[in-house]
Design a protein around this motif. Structure first.
Motif, PDB file in Angstrom:
ATOM      1  N   SER A 212       0.978  -0.964   0.091  1.00 20.94           N
ATOM      2  CA  SER A 212      -0.119  -0.152  -0.235  1.00 20.94           C
ATOM      3  C   SER A 212       0.806   1.066  -0.084  1.00 20.94           C
ATOM      4  O   SER A 212       0.522   2.261  -0.301  1.00 20.94           O
ATOM      5  CB  SER A 212      -1.051   0.074   1.216  1.00 20.94           C
ATOM      6  OG  SER A 212      -0.053  -0.134   2.103  1.00 20.94           O
ATOM      7  N   LYS A 213       2.208   1.246   0.637  1.00 25.29           N
ATOM      8  CA  LYS A 213       3.131   1.749   0.584  1.00 25.29           C
ATOM      9  C   LYS A 213       3.228   2.586  -1.011  1.00 25.29           C
ATOM     10  O   LYS A 213       3.472   1.538  -2.343  1.00 25.29           O
ATOM     11  CB  LYS A 213       4.471   1.549   1.106  1.00 25.29           C
ATOM     12  CG  LYS A 213       4.353   1.416   2.245  1.00 25.29           C
ATOM     13  CD  LYS A 213       6.060   1.628   3.129  1.00 25.29           C
ATOM     14  CE  LYS A 213       5.465   0.562   3.706  1.00 25.29           C
ATOM     15  NZ  LYS A 213       6.372   0.603   4.760  1.00 25.29           N
ATOM     16  N   ARG A 214       4.108   3.681  -2.011  1.00 20.75           N
ATOM     17  CA  ARG A 214       4.119   4.470  -2.982  1.00 20.75           C
ATOM     18  C   ARG A 214       5.560   3.746  -3.448  1.00 20.75           C
ATOM     19  O   ARG A 214       6.393   4.155  -2.230  1.00 20.75           O
ATOM     20  CB  ARG A 214       4.237   5.804  -2.787  1.00 20.75           C
ATOM     21  CG  ARG A 214       4.139   6.662  -4.139  1.00 20.75           C
ATOM     22  CD  ARG A 214       3.951   8.022  -4.507  1.00 20.75           C
ATOM     23  NE  ARG A 214       5.241   8.727  -4.810  1.00 20.75           N
ATOM     24  CZ  ARG A 214       5.936   8.732  -5.048  1.00 20.75           C
ATOM     25  NH1 ARG A 214       7.094   8.559  -4.698  1.00 20.75           N
ATOM     26  NH2 ARG A 214       6.781   8.980  -6.545  1.00 20.75           N
ATOM     27  N   PRO A 215       5.417   2.713  -4.274  1.00 18.90           N
ATOM     28  CA  PRO A 215       6.398   2.111  -4.979  1.00 18.90           C
ATOM     29  C   PRO A 215       7.740   3.475  -5.092  1.00 18.90           C
ATOM     30  O   PRO A 215       8.470   2.955  -6.568  1.00 18.90           O
ATOM     31  CB  PRO A 215       6.452   1.782  -5.595  1.00 18.90           C
ATOM     32  CG  PRO A 215       4.954   1.915  -6.735  1.00 18.90           C
ATOM     33  CD  PRO A 215       3.949   2.348  -5.193  1.00 18.90           C
ATOM     34  N   ILE A 239       6.184  -3.273  -7.882  1.00 22.46           N
ATOM     35  CA  ILE A 239       5.136  -2.936  -9.073  1.00 22.46           C
ATOM     36  C   ILE A 239       4.103  -3.960  -9.548  1.00 22.46           C
ATOM     37  O   ILE A 239       3.018  -3.347 -10.435  1.00 22.46           O
ATOM     38  CB  ILE A 239       6.173  -2.419 -10.338  1.00 22.46           C
ATOM     39  CG1 ILE A 239       7.675  -1.576  -9.950  1.00 22.46           C
ATOM     40  CG2 ILE A 239       5.227  -1.847 -11.716  1.00 22.46           C
ATOM     41  CD1 ILE A 239       6.538  -0.105  -9.262  1.00 22.46           C
ATOM     42  N   ARG A 240       4.070  -5.120  -9.885  1.00 15.01           N
ATOM     43  CA  ARG A 240       3.697  -5.877  -9.946  1.00 15.01           C
ATOM     44  C   ARG A 240       1.882  -6.579  -9.394  1.00 15.01           C
ATOM     45  O   ARG A 240       1.505  -6.321  -9.580  1.00 15.01           O
ATOM     46  CB  ARG A 240       3.964  -7.525 -11.009  1.00 15.01           C
ATOM     47  CG  ARG A 240       3.247  -8.518 -11.392  1.00 15.01           C
ATOM     48  CD  ARG A 240       4.149 -10.052 -11.565  1.00 15.01           C
ATOM     49  NE  ARG A 240       4.416  -9.310 -12.665  1.00 15.01           N
ATOM     50  CZ  ARG A 240       5.732  -9.246 -12.978  1.00 15.01           C
ATOM     51  NH1 ARG A 240       5.932 -10.683 -11.859  1.00 15.01           N
ATOM     52  NH2 ARG A 240       6.437  -9.529 -14.269  1.00 15.01           N
ATOM     53  N   LEU A 241       2.783  -5.566  -7.722  1.00 11.35           N
ATOM     54  CA  LEU A 241       1.056  -6.582  -6.715  1.00 11.35           C
ATOM     55  C   LEU A 241       0.670  -4.763  -6.769  1.00 11.35           C
ATOM     56  O   LEU A 241       0.026  -4.728  -5.507  1.00 11.35           O
ATOM     57  CB  LEU A 241       2.120  -6.959  -6.077  1.00 11.35           C
ATOM     58  CG  LEU A 241       1.786  -8.386  -6.270  1.00 11.35           C
ATOM     59  CD1 LEU A 241       2.357  -9.323  -5.636  1.00 11.35           C
ATOM     60  CD2 LEU A 241       0.943  -8.870  -7.387  1.00 11.35           C
ATOM     61  N   SER A 242       1.333  -3.538  -6.933  1.00 12.83           N
ATOM     62  CA  SER A 242       1.576  -2.403  -5.944  1.00 12.83           C
ATOM     63  C   SER A 242      -0.443  -1.984  -6.433  1.00 12.83           C
ATOM     64  O   SER A 242      -0.785  -2.245  -7.074  1.00 12.83           O
ATOM     65  CB  SER A 242       2.250  -1.659  -6.612  1.00 12.83           C
ATOM     66  OG  SER A 242       1.904  -0.271  -6.074  1.00 12.83           O
ATOM     67  N   ALA A 243      -0.831  -0.879  -5.067  1.00 11.20           N
ATOM     68  CA  ALA A 243      -2.147  -1.148  -5.511  1.00 11.20           C
ATOM     69  C   ALA A 243      -2.211   0.893  -5.922  1.00 11.20           C
ATOM     70  O   ALA A 243      -2.549   1.650  -6.341  1.00 11.20           O
ATOM     71  CB  ALA A 243      -2.498  -1.008  -4.257  1.00 11.20           C
ATOM     72  N   PHE A 342      -6.820  11.694  -4.445  1.00  8.80           N
ATOM     73  CA  PHE A 342      -6.464  10.288  -4.111  1.00  8.80           C
ATOM     74  C   PHE A 342      -6.571   9.295  -3.206  1.00  8.80           C
ATOM     75  O   PHE A 342      -5.446   9.702  -2.512  1.00  8.80           O
ATOM     76  CB  PHE A 342      -5.018   9.975  -5.715  1.00  8.80           C
ATOM     77  CG  PHE A 342      -4.959   8.713  -5.366  1.00  8.80           C
ATOM     78  CD1 PHE A 342      -5.870   7.745  -6.726  1.00  8.80           C
ATOM     79  CD2 PHE A 342      -3.640   8.399  -5.218  1.00  8.80           C
ATOM     80  CE1 PHE A 342      -5.561   6.448  -7.017  1.00  8.80           C
ATOM     81  CE2 PHE A 342      -3.616   6.771  -5.621  1.00  8.80           C
ATOM     82  CZ  PHE A 342      -4.578   6.536  -6.327  1.00  8.80           C
ATOM     83  N   THR A 343      -6.942   8.738  -2.948  1.00 11.30           N
ATOM     84  CA  THR A 343      -5.770   6.897  -1.438  1.00 11.30           C
ATOM     85  C   THR A 343      -6.439   5.939  -2.818  1.00 11.30           C
ATOM     86  O   THR A 343      -7.103   5.854  -3.391  1.00 11.30           O
ATOM     87  CB  THR A 343      -7.244   7.330  -0.817  1.00 11.30           C
ATOM     88  OG1 THR A 343      -9.004   7.310  -1.352  1.00 11.30           O
ATOM     89  CG2 THR A 343      -7.228   8.926  -0.376  1.00 11.30           C
TER      90      THR A 343
END
Lengths: 523, 222
Positions: A212-215, A239-243, A342-343
């Motif tokens: 959930s953190k900004r990658p 990145i493949r799983l980032s929200a 944005f959330t």
């Protein structure tokens, strides 16, 4: 008049074969079809118009992009598929098999994986990083330089394991080609092995907490230290799983043009915007990628060339070059402009409650893991489901009749309520007994969940489950959650997990003892 | 200049499609005529086979794709064979149905299948895979005529079940199977349980077997 029965009996097989012929050529009357579903008689002009439409649609779907073609002979052995997808899939299969046999982490040790795959490891200072060769019986040996830093060694071994995933690996000694030795398209193979290394070093179950953190580049460096993996491996998984809506790209400097071009890119499932960067894309001269001329060097910029009319924020990070290359490669992390409010929408929710009573008014799929032998649901959540929905059990028995469908990776679905479908995933090998190791088969679970993702997308349904695979199947929730994220959440499917009681003791993959400890001693 | 296509045989149209590289305009024109000539046939066949599981719109898509695939695959069709117009039509249509069948199978690839055999039939499967010999002395055309006559005597449900299940029938398989979803849809359509469908199918085949063996196969009798 003679009768066939007098001399020749026409048997059932012939009848069925003839029926097939009869229906295929329709030399018999067809049943009545509603005229409204039949298209009106077609004239030639409309037929030609249709032909042109079909042709345009086909050209559109298979349109050659400007991406460069894969040309390396080893890459071409992967067949007529996307090489990146294929190599990720092969690495994943290797990893899941190893995990089922007790390979655990994080950090995941590639030395152990090599040994589990029957690959001999030979430390020698004669090689720069590592190389693979095979003997006359196609058994692989990886020679590696033990003087290198631990993280670099781990990465090199994982990269060499990547080489062994190519069917022609045994045919030639695979060196990690030096820059001077590298043929024009050798980078394609090296790049794919880097991707495979990322799958090996950061398999399922890692970095769940950080998604959930900004990658950004800072997080990549932090996770690199935490998991003893390379920046490239971290970025691939993250990145493949980032929200967060974003994408990453790996760029390397071309000697011929002195410009950076994109080796490959990874897009987060949350990014739905179109952008220009693809494999082979040359970054503009003005790009700040060119300032990252040292490993660990960072820069950033607002770039308008990523997509027309919008300014994307890009972070650059210099990472280790391919062996022998003078310039580091550059990892780019690109973020589109976002509205101030944005959330991050968390797609995986954990609730306390009964999974058999899932929340929500939308269509729902309720998942359970079943084994590949029993036709009756006799334990755990499945037993509860049998008691609650006896007709679902009957339906399942009908489907499982003869056990032909009870193949690992298959799924069975049955509607148990107007808005609820019970989906059984055949992902457990056998049942009962203790001490024979986990019965969960992660590869089968992965395959089954991919089918669930298709089902959920088709029905626009959300997915609900207890902590599947962690009861009698003995699986590790950490790994299973990783698989759930990779198969369902990365495809935009919302998932809810139900705990009957708050859990602080999530099951982990039990460790198995391996006879060789050399790997651990080495790093 | 090539003659107009209206009176041209199916094989010649396919030949023109196959010759796409040499004369694309003629190939496109030939495809148009081929489509106009056969599309209603193929649509009816596909509707009768697949509408219950695919829905009408998807069946139409399959038909369009089948014709387009036929254009691509025209080079693989043996259009040089010398045979009467009627046989040409039958072979061309058989080819189209086969293409459509492959497209439908592709859509369901890797999805679970279930047995098509009723309980009793499974026990009667021969131990080896050797099936009946193909050299049945009764000519195929006569057998087909007998079957056509026999089919009419079956009930609507039996005919529907036979037609739907025969799509999944494969000559090289001893244990016939069909897509689980398709069986469930068929079950809904005819209002019978899957096990009943298996029994209806077995009974219908037995009736046909009895009919063709008890009736004269002389064509004059029809």
């Amino acid at each position: 008049m003679k009768k066939p029965t007098e001399k020749y009996s026409i048997g059932k097989d012939t009848i069925e074969k003839d029926l097939k012929t009869l229906f295929r050529t329709e030399d018999c009357s067809l049943p009545n079809i509603d005229q409204e579903v039949l298209e009106p008689a077609m004239d030639l002009q409309r037929a030609h118009q249709l032909f042109d439409e079909l042709r345009t649609a086909r050209t559109g779907s298979t349109k050659r992009s400007s991406e460069p073609k894969w040309t390396h002979p080893s890459v071409l052995t992967l067949g007529n598929v996307d090489p990146i997808t294929e190599i990720v899939s092969r690495a994943r299969v290797a990893v899941l098999r190893a995990v089922e046999h007790g390979w655990n982490g994080p950090p995941y040790n590639p030395f152990t994986l090599a040994e589990m795959r029957g690959i001999k490891l030979l430390p020698t200072e004669k090689v720069l990083d590592a190389r693979t060769h095979s003997d006359s019986k196609d058994r692989f040996t990886i020679e590696f330089n033990p003087q290198r830093a631990a993280a670099r060694m781990r990465y090199s071994i994982a990269h060499e394991i990547g080489h062994t995933l190519f069917s022609d690996c045994a045919a030639a000694t695979r060196n990690r080609a030096t820059h001077q030795e590298m043929k024009e398209d050798e980078w394609q193979l090296e790049s794919l092995c880097n991707i495979a290394a990322a799958e090996i070093l950061m398999p399922f179950g890692t970095i769940q907490d950080e998604l959930s953190k900004r990658p950004g580049a800072g997080l990549v460096l932090e996770l690199r230290r935490k998991y003893l993996a390379s920046c490239e491996a971290v970025a691939n998984r993250l990145i493949r799983l980032s929200a967060h809506p974003c994408f990453a790209f790996l760029a390397r400097r071309s000697e011929a043009t002195s410009r950076y071009f994109v080796e490959y890119r990874i897009v987060s499932p949350a990014l739905h915007e179109d952008f220009a960067i693809q494999r082979g894309y040359e970054l503009p001269h003005s790009s700040k990628a060119s300032t990252c001329v040292a490993i660990g060097a960072r820069d950033q910029e607002d770039a308008r060339w990523v997509s027309s009319g919008k300014s994307w924020f890009i972070e650059y990070l210099g990472i280790s070059p391919n062996t022998g290359e003078p310039y580091p490669r550059v990892l780019g992390l690109a973020f589109p402009p976002l509205p101030p409010d944005f959330t991050v929408a968390e797609s995986l929710t954990v609730l306390n409650g009964d999974a058999s009573e899932p929340f929500g008014a939308e269509p729902k799929l309720l998942l359970q893991v079943v084994n590949d032998q029993a036709m009756v649901w006799g334990g755990g959540f499945a037993k509860q489901a049998r008691k609650k929905w006896p007709h679902a059990q009957t339906h399942y028995r009908e489907w499982a009749y003869g056990r032909r469908n009870l193949k690992l990776g298959n799924i069975h679905s049955v509607s148990v309520r107007e808005d609820l479908t019970l989906v059984s995933l055949v992902a457990q090998h056998g049942f009962g007994g203790a001490g024979s190791g986990p019965k969960i088969r992660y590869g089968a679970l992965f395959a089954a969940l991919e089918k669930v993702a298709d089902l959920a997308s088709a029905q626009r349904a959300t997915v609900h489950m207890p902590r599947i695979g962690t009861g009698e199947a003995g699986g590790s929730w950490n790994i299973i959650e990783g698989i759930v994220r990779e198969t369902l959440i990365s495809r935009g499917v919302k998932v809810t997990i139900y705990d009957l009681h708050p859990r602080n003791d999530l099951p982990r993959q039990p460790s198995l003892e391996f006879p060789h400890k050399m790997a651990d001693e080495l790093i | 200049m090539a003659p107009p296509c209206d009176d041209i045989s199916d094989f010649e149209l396919i030949r023109r499609m196959a010759d796409e590289r040499a004369n694309f305009a003629e190939a496109r024109d030939a495809w148009g005529h081929f489509y106009v000539r056969h599309h209603r046939f193929l649509l009816r066949v596909c509707m009768s086979y697949h509408k219950y599981v695919l829905g009408a719109e998807e069946v139409k898509d399959v038909v369009h794709q089948a014709f387009f695939k036929a254009f691509d695959g025209a080079k693989t069709f043996n259009h040089a064979e010398d045979c009467p117009i009627v046989i040409q039509e039958r072979k061309s249509r058989g080819w189209l149905v086969q293409i459509a069948e492959n497209l439908v199978r592709d859509r369901f690839r890797n999805q679970p299948e279930v047995s098509l055999l009723a309980d009793g039939e499974i026990d009667q499967l021969p131990a080896t895979t050797e099936g009946e010999r193909d050299d049945n002395p009764v000519p195929e055309s006569e057998r087909l005529n007998l079957l056509k006559a026999g089919l009419i005597l079956l009930s609507d449900v039996e005919q529907t079940v036979l037609r739907a299940t025969m799509f999944w029938w494969q000559g090289d398989q001893q244990h016939q199977r069909m897509l689980h979803t398709a069986l469930l849809e068929l079950s809904k359509q005819v209002g019978k349980s899957p096990e009943n469908i298996r029994q209806i199918r077995a009974r219908a085949v037995r009736k046909l077997e009895k009919y063709v063996n008890e009736n004269p196969h002389d064509e004059k009798a029809h």
